[in-house]
Design a protein around this motif. Structure first.
Motif, PDB file in Angstrom:
ATOM      1  N   PRO B  10       0.826  -1.213   0.000  1.00 48.99           N
ATOM      2  CA  PRO B  10       0.000   0.000   0.000  1.00 48.99           C
ATOM      3  C   PRO B  10       0.858   1.260   0.000  1.00 48.99           C
ATOM      4  CG  PRO B  10      -0.114  -1.134   2.134  1.00 48.99           C
ATOM      5  CD  PRO B  10       0.868  -1.887   1.301  1.00 48.99           C
ATOM      6  N   GLU B  11       0.579   2.136  -0.931  1.00 48.49           N
ATOM      7  CA  GLU B  11       1.232   3.455  -0.972  1.00 48.49           C
ATOM      8  C   GLU B  11       0.125   4.493  -0.835  1.00 48.49           C
ATOM      9  OE1 GLU B  11       4.343   4.034  -1.064  1.00 48.49           O
ATOM     10  OE2 GLU B  11       5.293   2.181  -1.814  1.00 48.49           O
ATOM     11  N   ILE B  15      -2.635   0.965  -4.278  1.00 49.27           N
ATOM     12  CA  ILE B  15      -2.073  -0.293  -3.789  1.00 49.27           C
ATOM     13  C   ILE B  15      -1.286  -0.936  -4.934  1.00 49.27           C
ATOM     14  CG2 ILE B  15      -2.671  -2.609  -3.004  1.00 49.27           C
ATOM     15  CD1 ILE B  15      -5.190  -1.258  -1.695  1.00 49.27           C
ATOM     16  N   HIS B  16      -0.011  -1.226  -4.687  1.00 47.40           N
ATOM     17  CA  HIS B  16       0.861  -1.747  -5.738  1.00 47.40           C
ATOM     18  C   HIS B  16       0.921  -3.267  -5.659  1.00 47.40           C
ATOM     19  CE1 HIS B  16       4.959  -1.967  -7.891  1.00 47.40           C
ATOM     20  NE2 HIS B  16       4.030  -1.629  -8.767  1.00 47.40           N
ATOM     21  N   VAL B  17       0.645  -3.910  -6.796  1.00 44.38           N
ATOM     22  CA  VAL B  17       0.803  -5.368  -6.886  1.00 44.38           C
ATOM     23  C   VAL B  17       2.169  -5.584  -7.514  1.00 44.38           C
ATOM     24  CG1 VAL B  17      -0.242  -7.500  -7.689  1.00 44.38           C
ATOM     25  CG2 VAL B  17      -1.680  -5.488  -7.278  1.00 44.38           C
ATOM     26  N   THR B  18       3.191  -5.778  -6.696  1.00 46.42           N
ATOM     27  CA  THR B  18       4.575  -5.662  -7.140  1.00 46.42           C
ATOM     28  C   THR B  18       4.987  -6.668  -8.233  1.00 46.42           C
ATOM     29  OG1 THR B  18       5.054  -4.783  -4.967  1.00 46.42           O
ATOM     30  CG2 THR B  18       6.938  -5.402  -6.300  1.00 46.42           C
ATOM     31  N   PRO B  19       4.711  -7.982  -8.075  1.00 45.04           N
ATOM     32  CA  PRO B  19       5.227  -8.913  -9.101  1.00 45.04           C
ATOM     33  C   PRO B  19       4.671  -8.627 -10.495  1.00 45.04           C
ATOM     34  CG  PRO B  19       4.361 -10.112  -7.182  1.00 45.04           C
ATOM     35  CD  PRO B  19       3.966  -8.685  -7.001  1.00 45.04           C
ATOM     36  N   TRP B  23      -1.306  -1.234 -10.377  1.00 45.71           N
ATOM     37  CA  TRP B  23      -1.817  -0.443  -9.265  1.00 45.71           C
ATOM     38  C   TRP B  23      -3.332  -0.593  -9.172  1.00 45.71           C
ATOM     39  CZ3 TRP B  23       1.359   2.421  -6.027  1.00 45.71           C
ATOM     40  CH2 TRP B  23       2.680   2.563  -6.424  1.00 45.71           C
ATOM     41  N   ILE B  24      -3.837  -0.692  -7.947  1.00 50.68           N
ATOM     42  CA  ILE B  24      -5.288  -0.750  -7.771  1.00 50.68           C
ATOM     43  C   ILE B  24      -5.812   0.636  -7.414  1.00 50.68           C
ATOM     44  CG2 ILE B  24      -7.161  -1.774  -6.418  1.00 50.68           C
ATOM     45  CD1 ILE B  24      -5.332  -4.204  -6.031  1.00 50.68           C
ATOM     46  N   LEU B  34      -5.721  -1.391 -12.106  1.00 50.00           N
ATOM     47  CA  LEU B  34      -6.849  -2.279 -11.872  1.00 50.00           C
ATOM     48  C   LEU B  34      -7.889  -1.448 -11.125  1.00 50.00           C
ATOM     49  CD1 LEU B  34      -4.886  -5.349 -10.384  1.00 50.00           C
ATOM     50  CD2 LEU B  34      -5.115  -4.673 -12.788  1.00 50.00           C
ATOM     51  N   VAL B  35      -9.070  -1.288 -11.731  1.00 53.12           N
ATOM     52  CA  VAL B  35     -10.037  -0.341 -11.176  1.00 53.12           C
ATOM     53  C   VAL B  35     -11.250  -1.090 -10.635  1.00 53.12           C
ATOM     54  CG1 VAL B  35     -11.581   1.583 -11.744  1.00 53.12           C
ATOM     55  CG2 VAL B  35      -9.239   1.555 -12.627  1.00 53.12           C
TER      56      VAL B  35
END
Lengths: 535, 334
Positions: B10-11, B15-19, B23-24, B34-35
């Motif tokens: 979470p930033e 929210i970062h999905v790193t692999p 971003w959500i 991703l919305v």
């Protein structure tokens, strides 16, 4: 209780006075006795249940809700009763709401010891709106803008009687006001007022405006700048009533203690000083201080000895309504005046004096005398028809008030806010300022007042448009405007004030004219305003 | 193995999905977004690729006039985002097209609820309870004072005010996406079939709902009607227009607002609302806490709203929880 709760909610969300009156009147007409009487008392803060405090609510909740969750909720909602009404666990069984009378009975019987077990039983019988109404009633903190005047007007409207009659019969009655409802709703005999120091509605004056009167028929008096009061002594009690009929005896105990015989007297409450009355009057009747001095004493529940010594109050008498049990109200003013003058030896001159009659043969003479009132810091003059009986309210042709011309200054509009009701979509409340020095040398505008009256609908539209097109900043409902538009502001007087950054406070400011012709830097300076102070 | 779920980060701006480097609901433009749903504070424009339901993509196209980079995701269908991350959009019951996003990576399951509610809504499919390890939940109405009443009661209040004042109209302030259409659909369900008048800002969104099969009955624009014709009718506008000049053209409007905040009297008074309607597209306190219990995750992360109270509740119920400080989500008019 459901109907009372619904009424309370409707009143919370209603802003228009007429709509509030209708809601109240409908409720009073449709609700049975004695519920409506108790409800009326609750709405006008006439009920007191010493066992229930706001800490009681907190303690009750802490037994049922986590204290951290309660505190977070209370912070958000901003009202303990409302928070509690929302957080209270919904009962398993369907609500079985008590009547208002049952609730009042139960609350009145609670003690500090029993409240923690008894109040929950009531709350468990109500839904959340009902719980809100109950807790508001129990803690006596309604704060929904129902003055006693509004309640009486609604009562009159509900039963087709006059407000004056309601005023007359209301006083001395206690909740749930059964004789009052018996009289108004069921045509029973009006409650007797003997032996009770009842308020009698004031006789009021119309503005003179363009009316021409013949001074042969009228007597003139100064319009003193204090507060109009009625002193009533009956039985062994004296009460001081304000213009709205509120009992202010506690605020002015020395005045309440000063009337030695049964009577109803009309006069102006003033504080001793040398400010009003001018040099001539100083000798004949003693001076009075400015309204500002009187204001130090208004609204106090406890009056210190120092207050009494620093701001000693007295009454300057205008009229006598009842003396020694004899009702003088039907008599012409001239005869009442004689009776009043004859009373003076029976009164302590430290507590009372007589409002002087101004000698003026013609209206022109009076106009000249009136012009002088600027320096005397008197509100203006009164004209009373010599043959007028004392009639409650404002009857055309009998009494006139002729206020001195207002003071005028040019100010710059600084902020605007939306109005209420019919004006809710318009920026109709304006804050305006004057320069704190030379605007060409970098002086700033400081707010000196706020006004929302005195303009026509056309001018309102103009100002609304101006505000929208010249907005610098928005703060919630408030807009800050460019400092370009000059308003000519009229006001009755101006006083030194420590609470305002500008150091001055106006009385009755209103918008006199929109000065599109005048550049902002030519608006008045604070020093000019200070020069108008007569404190 | 320590479970730190470090593949999701979470930033403040999302929210970062790193692999998979996605971003959500990011509040700034990114390469891959991703919305969850179409509200402007969650669905911003300017991303390289946007993964969302077809309904949400249509809403975004309406708002940003472009569907460049749109990647439609159908409810329940799992797609691979790369980097070993699978994603599934699941119904959230908030507004048309709203979704929770289930992310799976290395045997761990994380759900981002977006905004959601558990009440029935004729304009979108209901929230689907799905087991996971981390539940990232909203908390807009995360205080125990918020208990939204049944919508039928609030609609009945609205219709009663209308019937009691045949010479006036009831002007309802409602969020232009979701709230307005749900309110209209519920009013229709209650048997009211009169014309409902709309503020101009409402029209396109209502048409879009109808294209997706939500029947809203007879709608007309206020600007195309005579003042007299509007008396006795419901008018729907965005909350910002409630006390504005626009409303001067209406016949003595009774000011109403459909919002969860209307539960608190002072909130309604501040908005100068005469008829508060407690209607929300967010979960209330009971729905929020019940959802945590039913999903029963290993950890609960709380995003925007009143996080403190939800955290406290989790603590009282021995649940692992933490609050995320996300910025840019607005809740004032919901």
């Amino acid at each position: 209780m459901e109907h009372f709760a619904a009424l309370l909610d409707a009143l919370v969300y209603t802003r228009s006075r007429n709509a509030k009156l209708k809601l109240l009147a409908d409720y009073l007409r449709e609700t049975p006795d004695p519920d409506r009487g108790w409800a009326l008392a609750a709405l006008t803060d006439g009920l007191d249940f010493p066992a229930v405090k706001s800490s009681t609510i907190r303690n009750l909740l802490s037994e049922r809700v986590d204290p951290v969750l309660y505190a977070l909720s209370r912070d958000f909602v901003g009202d303990s009763a409302e928070t509690a009404s929302l957080l209270w666990p919904e009962p398993e069984t369907a609500p079985d709401p008590p009547t208002v009378t049952e609730a009042v009975d139960a609350l009145a019987h609670m003690t500090r010891a029993s409240v923690m077990s008894e109040l929950p039983k009531l709350l468990d019988r109500l839904d959340s709106d009902g719980r809100y109404a109950l807790l508001k009633m129990a803690t006596g903190a309604m704060r929904i803008g129902i003055s006693s005047r509004l309640a009486k007007t609604a009562f009159a409207q509900a039963f087709g009687v006059t407000v004056e009659e309601v005023e007359e019969h209301w006083h001395g009655q206690t909740p749930p006001y059964q004789p009052l409802f018996g009289w108004a709703a069921h045509g029973e005999e009006a409650p007797s007022s003997e032996g009770i120091p009842l308020f009698r509605p004031f006789m009021l004056a119309h503005p003179l405006d363009e009316t021409i009167v013949d001074m042969a028929d009228y007597a003139a008096e100064w319009k003193w700048d204090g507060i109009r009061v009625q002193l009533v002594r009956a039985g062994d009690e004296t009460r001081v009533y304000s213009r709205s009929g509120d009992d202010i005896s506690g605020t002015f105990p020395e005045v309440a203690a000063s009337l030695p015989f049964p009577a109803v007297l009309d006069g102006e409450l003033l504080v001793r000083g040398s400010h009003q009355g001018g040099p001539e009057n100083d000798k004949t009747q003693g001076g009075a201080a400015s309204f500002n001095a009187l204001q130090q004493r208004l609204g106090r529940k406890v009056v210190s000895k120092k207050m009494l010594a620093d701001y000693p109050a007295f009454v300057r008498l205008y009229d006598a309504l009842i003396v020694d049990g004899e009702d003088l109200r039907e008599l012409p003013w001239e005869q009442r005046r004689q009776r009043l003058e004859a009373l003076m030896p029976r009164l302590d001159p430290g507590d009372f004096d007589l409002s002087q009659v101004i000698e003026a043969k013609t209206l022109d003479d009076l106009a000249k005398i009136r012009e002088r009132t600027r320096d005397d810091a008197i509100e203006g003059v009164m004209l009373k028809r010599r043959d007028s009986p004392y009639i409650a309210g404002r009857r055309t042709g009998l009494w006139y008030k002729w206020k001195r011309d207002p003071l005028l200054v040019d100010c710059v509009i600084m902020y605007a806010q939306r109005g209420n009701g019919r004006r809710s979509s318009f920026y109709s409340d304006y804050t305006f300022g004057c320069w704190d020095g030379d605007p060409d040398q970098g002086a700033e505008l400081l707010p000196v007042g706020k006004a929302y009256s005195g303009i026509t609908d056309e001018e309102l539209k103009f100002l609304d448009k101006y505000v929208r097109q010249h907005t610098l900043n928005r703060f919630g409902p408030v807009r800050e405007t460019e400092r370009t538009l000059v308003l000519e502001i009229a006001f009755d007087s101006i006083h030194a004030s420590k609470r305002h950054k500008s150091g001055v406070a106006m009385r009755f400011p209103r918008i006199n004219r929109i000065r599109t012709d005048k550049p902002a830097h030519e608006a008045d300076r604070i020093e000019t305003l200070k020069g108008l102070i007569r404190d | 193995m320590a479970r730190d779920f470090s593949w999701i980060r979470p930033e403040p701006w999302g929210i970062h999905v790193t692999p998979a480097d996605c971003w959500i609901d990011p509040s700034r433009p990114v390469d891959r977004a991703l919305v969850t749903h179409g509200h402007a504070d969650h669905a911003r424009g300017g991303h390289g690729e946007t993964f969302a339901t077809p309904e949400t993509l249509a809403i975004m196209k309406l708002r940003y006039q472009t569907d460049e980079g749109a990647q439609a995701t159908v409810y329940g269908e799992t797609i691979s985002l790369g980097g070993g991350v699978d994603a599934t959009w699941l119904p959230a019951g908030h507004v048309l097209g709203s979704a929770q996003i289930l992310l799976e990576h290395a045997g761990e399951r994380i759900i981002v609820t977006g905004d959601y509610k558990r009440r029935p809504d004729p304009t979108c499919p209901p929230f689907q309870v799905t087991p996971c390890d981390v539940l990232i939940t909203e908390a807009t109405f995360g205080l125990p004072v918020f208990k939204h009443p049944p919508i039928e009661d609030e609609v009945a209040k609205l219709l009663k005010a209308l019937a009691d004042n045949p010479d006036r109209c009831v002007l309802v302030g409602a969020y232009a996406l979701g709230k307005a259409q749900r309110l209209i659909a519920e009013v229709r369900r209650a048997g009211h079939h009169e014309t409902i008048y709309l503020h101009g800002a409402m029209e396109r969104m209502c048409r879009l709902y109808e294209e997706f099969g939500v029947d809203l009955g007879d709608l007309k624009l206020v600007s195309e009607a005579k003042k007299d014709a509007i008396a006795g009718h419901i008018v729907v506008c965005p909350p910002s227009a409630l006390n504005d000049r626009w409303s001067r053209r209406l016949p003595e409007p009774i000011t109403a607002m459909a919002s969860g905040w209307m539960r608190v009297r002072q909130r309604a008074r501040q908005r100068m609302v005469e008829l508060p309607l407690v209607i929300s597209d967010h979960a209330d306190w009971d729905e929020l806490t019940r959802t945590v219990e039913e999903v029963n995750p290993f950890e609960t992360w709380i995003t925007h709203g009143r996080e403190e109270a939800m955290l406290r509740w989790c603590q009282l119920h021995q649940r692992r929880a933490k609050a995320l400080a996300l910025v840019g989500y607005e809740d004032e008019d919901d």
